[in-house]
Write a protein that holds these residues in place. Structure first.
Motif, PDB file in Angstrom:
ATOM      1  N   PHE A 202      31.755  -2.254  -4.763  1.00  0.00           N
ATOM      2  CA  PHE A 202      32.189  -2.317  -3.178  1.00  0.00           C
ATOM      3  C   PHE A 202      32.769  -3.885  -3.146  1.00  0.00           C
ATOM      4  O   PHE A 202      33.204  -4.098  -1.862  1.00  0.00           O
ATOM      5  CB  PHE A 202      31.282  -1.965  -2.443  1.00  0.00           C
ATOM      6  CG  PHE A 202      30.549  -0.502  -2.816  1.00  0.00           C
ATOM      7  CD1 PHE A 202      31.062   0.501  -2.955  1.00  0.00           C
ATOM      8  CD2 PHE A 202      29.241  -0.636  -3.016  1.00  0.00           C
ATOM      9  CE1 PHE A 202      30.334   1.759  -3.493  1.00  0.00           C
ATOM     10  CE2 PHE A 202      28.323   0.434  -3.436  1.00  0.00           C
ATOM     11  CZ  PHE A 202      29.031   1.613  -3.664  1.00  0.00           C
ATOM     12  N   ASP A 203      32.580  -4.736  -4.028  1.00  0.00           N
ATOM     13  CA  ASP A 203      32.913  -6.082  -3.684  1.00  0.00           C
ATOM     14  C   ASP A 203      34.408  -6.300  -3.466  1.00  0.00           C
ATOM     15  O   ASP A 203      34.906  -7.128  -2.898  1.00  0.00           O
ATOM     16  CB  ASP A 203      32.519  -6.883  -5.110  1.00  0.00           C
ATOM     17  CG  ASP A 203      31.247  -7.413  -4.787  1.00  0.00           C
ATOM     18  OD1 ASP A 203      30.318  -6.952  -3.965  1.00  0.00           O
ATOM     19  OD2 ASP A 203      30.800  -8.445  -5.720  1.00  0.00           O
ATOM     20  N   ASN A 204      35.193  -5.477  -4.039  1.00  0.00           N
ATOM     21  CA  ASN A 204      36.677  -5.481  -3.655  1.00  0.00           C
ATOM     22  C   ASN A 204      36.919  -5.144  -2.354  1.00  0.00           C
ATOM     23  O   ASN A 204      37.695  -6.067  -1.595  1.00  0.00           O
ATOM     24  CB  ASN A 204      37.526  -4.422  -4.590  1.00  0.00           C
ATOM     25  CG  ASN A 204      37.176  -3.009  -4.261  1.00  0.00           C
ATOM     26  OD1 ASN A 204      35.891  -2.643  -4.190  1.00  0.00           O
ATOM     27  ND2 ASN A 204      38.264  -2.145  -4.325  1.00  0.00           N
ATOM     28  N   TYR A 205      36.167  -4.326  -1.728  1.00  0.00           N
ATOM     29  CA  TYR A 205      36.296  -4.029  -0.357  1.00  0.00           C
ATOM     30  C   TYR A 205      35.771  -5.065   0.481  1.00  0.00           C
ATOM     31  O   TYR A 205      36.454  -5.530   1.735  1.00  0.00           O
ATOM     32  CB  TYR A 205      35.725  -2.810   0.089  1.00  0.00           C
ATOM     33  CG  TYR A 205      36.481  -1.600  -0.291  1.00  0.00           C
ATOM     34  CD1 TYR A 205      37.737  -1.020  -0.049  1.00  0.00           C
ATOM     35  CD2 TYR A 205      35.691  -0.512  -1.291  1.00  0.00           C
ATOM     36  CE1 TYR A 205      38.248  -0.151  -0.461  1.00  0.00           C
ATOM     37  CE2 TYR A 205      36.351   0.770  -1.599  1.00  0.00           C
ATOM     38  CZ  TYR A 205      37.769   0.636  -1.101  1.00  0.00           C
ATOM     39  OH  TYR A 205      38.457   1.841  -1.537  1.00  0.00           O
ATOM     40  N   LYS A 206      34.809  -5.735  -0.064  1.00  0.00           N
ATOM     41  CA  LYS A 206      34.015  -7.003   0.958  1.00  0.00           C
ATOM     42  C   LYS A 206      35.296  -8.041   0.863  1.00  0.00           C
ATOM     43  O   LYS A 206      35.394  -8.571   2.002  1.00  0.00           O
ATOM     44  CB  LYS A 206      33.070  -7.413   0.066  1.00  0.00           C
ATOM     45  CG  LYS A 206      31.579  -6.482   0.157  1.00  0.00           C
ATOM     46  CD  LYS A 206      30.661  -7.157  -0.645  1.00  0.00           C
ATOM     47  CE  LYS A 206      29.459  -6.116  -0.497  1.00  0.00           C
ATOM     48  NZ  LYS A 206      28.277  -6.658  -1.279  1.00  0.00           N
ATOM     49  N   PHE A 207      35.923  -8.181  -0.158  1.00  0.00           N
ATOM     50  CA  PHE A 207      37.093  -9.264   0.073  1.00  0.00           C
ATOM     51  C   PHE A 207      38.204  -8.773   0.640  1.00  0.00           C
ATOM     52  O   PHE A 207      38.835  -9.535   1.614  1.00  0.00           O
ATOM     53  CB  PHE A 207      37.645  -9.373  -1.450  1.00  0.00           C
ATOM     54  CG  PHE A 207      38.609 -10.711  -1.452  1.00  0.00           C
ATOM     55  CD1 PHE A 207      38.282 -11.856  -1.793  1.00  0.00           C
ATOM     56  CD2 PHE A 207      40.023 -10.437  -1.222  1.00  0.00           C
ATOM     57  CE1 PHE A 207      39.310 -12.871  -1.925  1.00  0.00           C
ATOM     58  CE2 PHE A 207      40.871 -11.252  -1.284  1.00  0.00           C
ATOM     59  CZ  PHE A 207      40.604 -12.735  -1.531  1.00  0.00           C
TER      60      PHE A 207
ATOM     61  N   ILE B 277      31.393  -9.157   8.670  1.00  0.00           N
ATOM     62  CA  ILE B 277      32.383  -8.724   8.007  1.00  0.00           C
ATOM     63  C   ILE B 277      32.700  -9.779   6.715  1.00  0.00           C
ATOM     64  O   ILE B 277      33.358  -9.239   5.695  1.00  0.00           O
ATOM     65  CB  ILE B 277      33.592  -8.744   8.952  1.00  0.00           C
ATOM     66  CG1 ILE B 277      33.887  -7.757   9.908  1.00  0.00           C
ATOM     67  CG2 ILE B 277      35.140  -8.829   8.155  1.00  0.00           C
ATOM     68  CD1 ILE B 277      34.832  -7.791  11.110  1.00  0.00           C
ATOM     69  N   ARG B 278      32.097 -10.967   6.830  1.00  0.00           N
ATOM     70  CA  ARG B 278      32.118 -11.563   5.692  1.00  0.00           C
ATOM     71  C   ARG B 278      30.571 -11.265   5.045  1.00  0.00           C
ATOM     72  O   ARG B 278      29.585 -11.877   5.377  1.00  0.00           O
ATOM     73  CB  ARG B 278      32.268 -13.249   6.201  1.00  0.00           C
ATOM     74  CG  ARG B 278      32.268 -13.974   4.687  1.00  0.00           C
ATOM     75  CD  ARG B 278      31.150 -14.441   4.225  1.00  0.00           C
ATOM     76  NE  ARG B 278      30.907 -15.180   3.036  1.00  0.00           N
ATOM     77  CZ  ARG B 278      30.089 -15.614   2.118  1.00  0.00           C
ATOM     78  NH1 ARG B 278      28.743 -14.994   2.629  1.00  0.00           N
ATOM     79  NH2 ARG B 278      30.140 -16.243   1.176  1.00  0.00           N
ATOM     80  N   GLN B 279      30.822 -10.759   3.914  1.00  0.00           N
ATOM     81  CA  GLN B 279      29.675 -10.322   2.937  1.00  0.00           C
ATOM     82  C   GLN B 279      29.707 -11.176   1.658  1.00  0.00           C
ATOM     83  O   GLN B 279      30.769 -11.388   0.829  1.00  0.00           O
ATOM     84  CB  GLN B 279      29.492  -9.027   2.726  1.00  0.00           C
ATOM     85  CG  GLN B 279      29.245  -8.281   4.089  1.00  0.00           C
ATOM     86  CD  GLN B 279      28.720  -6.504   3.852  1.00  0.00           C
ATOM     87  OE1 GLN B 279      28.407  -6.233   2.823  1.00  0.00           O
ATOM     88  NE2 GLN B 279      28.718  -6.075   5.013  1.00  0.00           N
ATOM     89  N   TYR B 280      28.503 -11.623   1.179  1.00  0.00           N
ATOM     90  CA  TYR B 280      28.432 -12.288  -0.132  1.00  0.00           C
ATOM     91  C   TYR B 280      28.960 -11.301  -1.533  1.00  0.00           C
ATOM     92  O   TYR B 280      28.574 -10.225  -1.383  1.00  0.00           O
ATOM     93  CB  TYR B 280      27.035 -12.386  -0.504  1.00  0.00           C
ATOM     94  CG  TYR B 280      26.734 -13.284  -1.839  1.00  0.00           C
ATOM     95  CD1 TYR B 280      27.337 -14.373  -2.158  1.00  0.00           C
ATOM     96  CD2 TYR B 280      25.992 -12.554  -2.733  1.00  0.00           C
ATOM     97  CE1 TYR B 280      26.933 -15.142  -3.253  1.00  0.00           C
ATOM     98  CE2 TYR B 280      25.698 -13.125  -4.124  1.00  0.00           C
ATOM     99  CZ  TYR B 280      26.424 -14.344  -4.164  1.00  0.00           C
ATOM    100  OH  TYR B 280      25.912 -14.865  -5.476  1.00  0.00           O
TER     101      TYR B 280
END
Length: 278
Positions: A83-88, A137-140
């Motif tokens: 899910f890191d792509n969505y975090k970006f 909204i900003r997640q590691y």
């Protein structure tokens, strides 16, 4: 915008073979045309006086993107980095939305993004609050830290690098993205109760020796202009910032830092000059 939100499902990463960080970065790159289309639409809308309801529509749009950063119900087997792509992507969309509104001085559209909470349904099953602040909204992104180590790039922040590199072709100078990041940082700092309610300003790594105030705060030397800008921070007068800025002066360890790189909030605010002219 509802269609844009629904189409984000097409960018889901799942069942990756090979290095997952490669898949995440490739996926993020493939999103650029959609991102640019959104930014151009936003710029066009911001240049004309939007209807009052537009602020709520944008807020609800951002709200609809937040669930993408967590596991959906239909996926039971997954890698936590998928899910890191969505975090970006969601973080980037939020930054550009705020940046465009600030550039065109649509403070009445920007303020709700920072002051109003977001409803995220389905969180109650995990005993988490369904209303969250913009700070969430900003997640590691653990995948980018892994990539930095795996490729031995020795970069201070691959995420900041990507945000800067991807700014080309948007019609928006990178300084407006940094300005938005700083406004979000300050708003979070003013209301922060703990480290979880703070905002990490990714792009400010690229401030370098830029020590003067951002444009909206330089213009806020005028009291009339300051009275418009203050809604972004949720304050009534410059003196409301004095205690916070003094705490930074006494202990700069509270400020974000990239090795030896950091920034001075009072300078970027032009604090000494705020509301000093008619």
């Amino acid at each position: 915008m509802t269609l844009f939100s629904e189409n984000l499902e097409r960018f889901r990463v799942h069942g990756v073979e090979g290095e997952i960080d490669d898949a995440i970065v490739s996926n993020i790159e493939s999103f650029i045309p959609s991102r640019n289309e959104y930014v151009q639409l936003l710029i066009a809308l911001a240049q004309y006086k939007p209807v009052p309801e537009f602020a709520e529509r944008i807020h609800r749009f951002i709200e609809s993107l937040i669930p993408y950063m967590d596991r959906p119900e239909h996926i039971t087997s997954y890698n936590r980095w998928e899910f890191d792509n969505y975090k970006f992507i969601v973080h980037e969309i939020f930054l550009y939305t705020l940046a465009v509104f600030l550039k065109f001085e649509r403070f009445e559209l920007a303020a709700p993004l920072l002051l109003q909470q977001y409803f995220v349904g389905g969180r109650s099953e995990y005993s988490r609050d369904t209303m969250i602040g913009f700070q969430n909204i900003r997640q590691y992104m653990e995948s980018l830290e892994y990539r930095n180590q795996r490729l031995e790039t020795r970069r201070l922040s691959l995420r900041a690098d990507l945000l800067k590199e991807r700014c080309h072709g948007t019609g928006l100078d990178f300084r407006f993205l940094m300005q938005a990041d700083f406004v979000a940082f300050m708003r979070a700092e003013i209301s922060a109760n703990d480290d979880y309610s703070r905002w990490w300003p990714e792009t400010l790594l690229y401030l370098g020796h830029y020590g003067s105030s951002f444009e909206i705060f330089a213009r806020a030397k005028s009291k009339i202009y300051f009275d418009r800008v203050k809604t972004l921070l949720g304050i009534g007068s410059p003196s409301d910032l004095s205690e916070l800025l003094e705490s930074y002066k006494q202990d700069c360890s509270n400020l974000p830092k990239w090795e030896f790189e950091s920034f001075c909030p009072s300078a970027l605010l032009g604090y000494e000059s705020l509301a000093t002219l008619p």
